[in-house]
Design a protein around this motif. Structure first.
Motif, short mmCIF file in Angstrom:
data_model
loop_
_atom_site.label_atom_id
_atom_site.label_comp_id
_atom_site.label_asym_id
_atom_site.label_seq_id
_atom_site.Cartn_x
_atom_site.Cartn_y
_atom_site.Cartn_z
N CYS A 55 88.96 -57.21 39.38
CA CYS A 55 88.64 -58.61 39.64
C CYS A 55 87.30 -58.70 40.37
O CYS A 55 86.79 -57.70 40.88
CB CYS A 55 89.75 -59.28 40.46
SG CYS A 55 89.96 -58.62 42.14
N SER A 58 84.34 -64.36 39.46
CA SER A 58 84.63 -65.21 38.30
C SER A 58 85.09 -64.44 37.06
O SER A 58 85.54 -65.04 36.10
CB SER A 58 83.39 -66.02 37.93
OG SER A 58 82.36 -65.15 37.50
N GLY A 59 84.93 -63.12 37.06
CA GLY A 59 85.32 -62.31 35.92
C GLY A 59 84.17 -61.60 35.24
O GLY A 59 84.39 -60.66 34.48
N ASN A 79 90.93 -57.03 33.01
CA ASN A 79 90.06 -57.94 33.73
C ASN A 79 90.89 -59.15 34.12
O ASN A 79 91.29 -59.94 33.28
CB ASN A 79 88.87 -58.35 32.85
CG ASN A 79 87.90 -59.29 33.55
OD1 ASN A 79 88.20 -59.84 34.62
ND2 ASN A 79 86.75 -59.49 32.95
N GLY A 81 89.75 -61.51 36.04
CA GLY A 81 88.86 -62.64 36.34
C GLY A 81 88.61 -62.74 37.84
O GLY A 81 88.44 -61.74 38.52
#
Length: 87
Positions: A55, A58-59, A79, A81
């Motif tokens: 993480c 925002s990703g 992922n 995010g």
């Protein structure tokens, strides 16, 4: 894949934001290795095991880190995010 189930099953969380960002707030128990350090610390990343949940804010950086980690041979990298989505 259900990220929350992976966490419940013991998956490690790798936060790839900067140390300063991490210190402002993070998921309890997560490990902080900045995306800029992934390649130089890849052995440390591998020791976290898999599945591994990545993480950031925002990703975007998590996506870059995921690709680097997978290229190093680690399977089951996800992922998640932004880190706040894991709260």
């Amino acid at each position: 894949m259900d990220i929350n189930q992976l966490i419940a099953d013991g998956a490690k969380i790798l936060d790839v934001r900067s140390e300063a960002e991490f210190n402002e707030g993070h998921i309890e128990g997560s490990v902080n290795i900045s995306v800029n350090e992934i390649q130089s610390r890849i052995e440390e990343v591998k020791q976290l095991g898999s599945p591994l949940i990545v993480c950031c804010l925002s990703g975007g950086r998590a996506g870059v880190a995921k690709a680097l980690i997978e290229a190093a041979g680690v399977k089951q990298v996800y992922n998640a995010g932004g880190w706040e989505s894991l709260l």
